[in-house]
Scaffold this motif. Structure first.
Motif, PDB file in Angstrom:
ATOM      1  N   UNK A 286       0.985  -1.629   0.019  1.00  0.00           N
ATOM      2  CA  UNK A 286       0.041   0.382   0.060  1.00  0.00           C
ATOM      3  C   UNK A 286       0.501   1.215   0.003  1.00  0.00           C
ATOM      4  N   UNK A 287       1.929   1.533   1.068  1.00  0.00           N
ATOM      5  CA  UNK A 287       2.582   2.508   0.694  1.00  0.00           C
ATOM      6  C   UNK A 287       3.498   2.549  -0.183  1.00  0.00           C
ATOM      7  N   UNK A 288       3.554   1.464  -1.213  1.00  0.00           N
ATOM      8  CA  UNK A 288       4.716   1.609  -1.908  1.00  0.00           C
ATOM      9  C   UNK A 288       3.271   2.564  -3.631  1.00  0.00           C
ATOM     10  N   UNK A 289       2.533   1.925  -3.479  1.00  0.00           N
ATOM     11  CA  UNK A 289       1.407   2.390  -4.427  1.00  0.00           C
ATOM     12  C   UNK A 289       1.162   3.535  -4.198  1.00  0.00           C
ATOM     13  N   UNK A 290       0.705   4.187  -3.490  1.00  0.00           N
ATOM     14  CA  UNK A 290       0.220   5.535  -2.252  1.00  0.00           C
ATOM     15  C   UNK A 290       0.613   5.843  -1.422  1.00  0.00           C
ATOM     16  N   UNK A 291       1.812   5.991  -1.132  1.00  0.00           N
ATOM     17  CA  UNK A 291       1.793   6.134   0.499  1.00  0.00           C
ATOM     18  C   UNK A 291       1.654   7.867   1.488  1.00  0.00           C
ATOM     19  N   UNK A 292       1.632   8.735   0.038  1.00  0.00           N
ATOM     20  CA  UNK A 292       0.275  10.075   1.276  1.00  0.00           C
ATOM     21  C   UNK A 292      -0.725   9.205   1.435  1.00  0.00           C
ATOM     22  N   UNK A 293      -1.810   8.568   1.616  1.00  0.00           N
ATOM     23  CA  UNK A 293      -2.683   8.269   2.282  1.00  0.00           C
ATOM     24  C   UNK A 293      -3.081   7.943   3.794  1.00  0.00           C
ATOM     25  N   UNK A 294      -3.611   8.059   5.347  1.00  0.00           N
ATOM     26  CA  UNK A 294      -4.082   8.024   5.878  1.00  0.00           C
ATOM     27  C   UNK A 294      -3.900   6.664   5.819  1.00  0.00           C
ATOM     28  N   UNK A 295      -3.431   5.779   7.991  1.00  0.00           N
ATOM     29  CA  UNK A 295      -3.970   4.951   7.732  1.00  0.00           C
ATOM     30  C   UNK A 295      -4.067   4.434   8.761  1.00  0.00           C
ATOM     31  N   UNK A 296      -5.444   4.097   8.719  1.00  0.00           N
ATOM     32  CA  UNK A 296      -6.072   3.409  10.581  1.00  0.00           C
ATOM     33  C   UNK A 296      -6.377   2.083  10.140  1.00  0.00           C
ATOM     34  N   UNK A 297      -5.559   1.876  11.729  1.00  0.00           N
ATOM     35  CA  UNK A 297      -5.724   0.193  11.972  1.00  0.00           C
ATOM     36  C   UNK A 297      -6.718  -0.609  12.863  1.00  0.00           C
ATOM     37  N   UNK A 298      -7.531  -1.459  12.273  1.00  0.00           N
ATOM     38  CA  UNK A 298      -8.538  -1.549  13.483  1.00  0.00           C
ATOM     39  C   UNK A 298      -8.014  -2.531  14.596  1.00  0.00           C
TER      40      UNK A 298
END
Length: 348
Positions: free
Chosen positions: A205-217
């Motif tokens: 995910x961070x290779x493809x779109x590193x700028x998005x925010x991540x939320x982990x359940x």
């Protein structure tokens, strides 16, 4: 018939080149479909009538429709989106003082099996295509623009927290995010993707779109409890998940949000709070505490307000940023899966 929204910019370019159309027509079509929210080829008044008729002979502009809309006294709007094959997914429009956030779905149903989630009881029907993901935003934008439609201004933020596990529909979600950012003008930094913890896809995910925010359940502080709540933990346990999060190339100014659904008597004790502090040590993290949003036949209950506040205070006292996420829209079936279930139960 070709749904023009299923085509990439390059594919539209190839199609128009074969038709003998100039390159600028590609940009015009994309502008009308994704910025002006055209519902049909006839809406594209920048195209001549003969060109529109030619396009209508073999193509159309697909759309996601709003089947049902319910509004809560707190301003939250629950939406049921209809897809062209007759299936449906849910979304929630959440206004606050500074933002208008749309929560979108990435799958019809979900295969993750989280015990506290109503969507999990539906199983997975299929992944959403990229255009169906973007179509949820377009449908709401049309409603915002329509006279007598939803009020509240422009959508500012997108969260992938609706039905489905985004990382189990990786290609569709990534392509959908590219549509949102490249064609619809939404900044990657205003997009948040929530995952139950599909570890192999996090680095990708961070290779493809590193700028998005991540939320982990996260939702638990021991493997025993988390596995009982979230079967994904049997494959990717808490240690593996947090090690993967620690390896992500996140800038020092950004943080991973860890979602923690508080369940009465399950994961809401002071000991849980202290274990959570230890687990997150060394990570650039903040915590969203989410009192369980109950639904009919739910096997869990939310803790009382005092328990929630005490849990938060333990985190704050140890310098862990922790917010209590207000459960909005209780009156309108805002827990994921509720509106779809009610709609299908009421349908003949």
């Amino acid at each position: 018939m070709i749904d023009l929204k299923t085509l990439s910019r390059g594919e539209i370019g190839d199609l128009f080149q074969k038709m003998g159309l100039p390159e600028f027509r590609v940009s015009q079509l994309i502008h009308w479909m994704y910025e002006k929210n055209a519902a049909s080829i006839d809406d594209i008044t920048e195209f001549s009538k003969p060109l529109r008729e030619t396009l209508k002979g073999f193509s159309y502009i697909g759309s996601v429709k709003i089947l049902k809309k319910t509004t809560s006294p707190d301003g939250t709007i629950k939406l049921l989106f209809g897809l062209e094959d007759g299936l449906s997914v849910e979304g929630v429009l959440i206004p606050d003082e500074y933002r208008l956030t749309l929560c979108v779905s990435s799958q019809v149903g979900c295969a993750m099996g989280c015990r506290f989630c109503l969507t999990a009881t539906m199983g997975l029907v299929r992944n959403l295509r990229a255009d169906e993901i973007a179509g949820q935003i377009t449908a709401v934008r049309r409603e915002l623009q329509a006279q007598g439609g939803i009020s509240g201004g422009e959508i500012t933020n997108i969260v992938f927290m609706g039905m489905g596990e985004p990382l189990r529909n990786f290609d569709g979600v990534v392509r959908g995010i590219h549509i949102l950012t490249e064609f619809m003008g939404i900044s990657k930094r205003r997009i948040t993707l929530s995952t139950a913890g599909v570890v192999p896809e996090l680095q990708r995910l961070y290779r493809e779109i590193p700028e998005v925010n991540l939320a982990v359940s996260l939702n638990a502080t021991t493997d025993e409890t988390r596995s009982a709540l979230m079967p994904v933990n049997n494959k990717y346990n808490i240690g593996a998940l947090l090690r993967a999060c620690g390896r992500l190339p996140i800038s020092s100014r950004r943080r991973i949000t860890f979602g923690y659904v508080l369940l009465k008597g399950i994961n809401d004790t002071p000991a849980d709070a202290r274990r959570l502090i230890a687990l997150l040590k060394g990570l650039s993290a903040k915590v969203n505490l989410i009192p369980f949003n109950t639904y009919d036949a739910a096997k869990f209950e939310p803790p009382d307000e005092q328990t929630v506040l005490e849990f938060q205070q333990i985190l704050i006292d140890r310098h862990v940023t922790a917010f209590i996420r207000k459960s909005m829209g209780r009156e309108i079936y805002a827990a994921c899966g509720q509106l779809k279930t009610c709609h299908e139960t009421a349908s003949p």
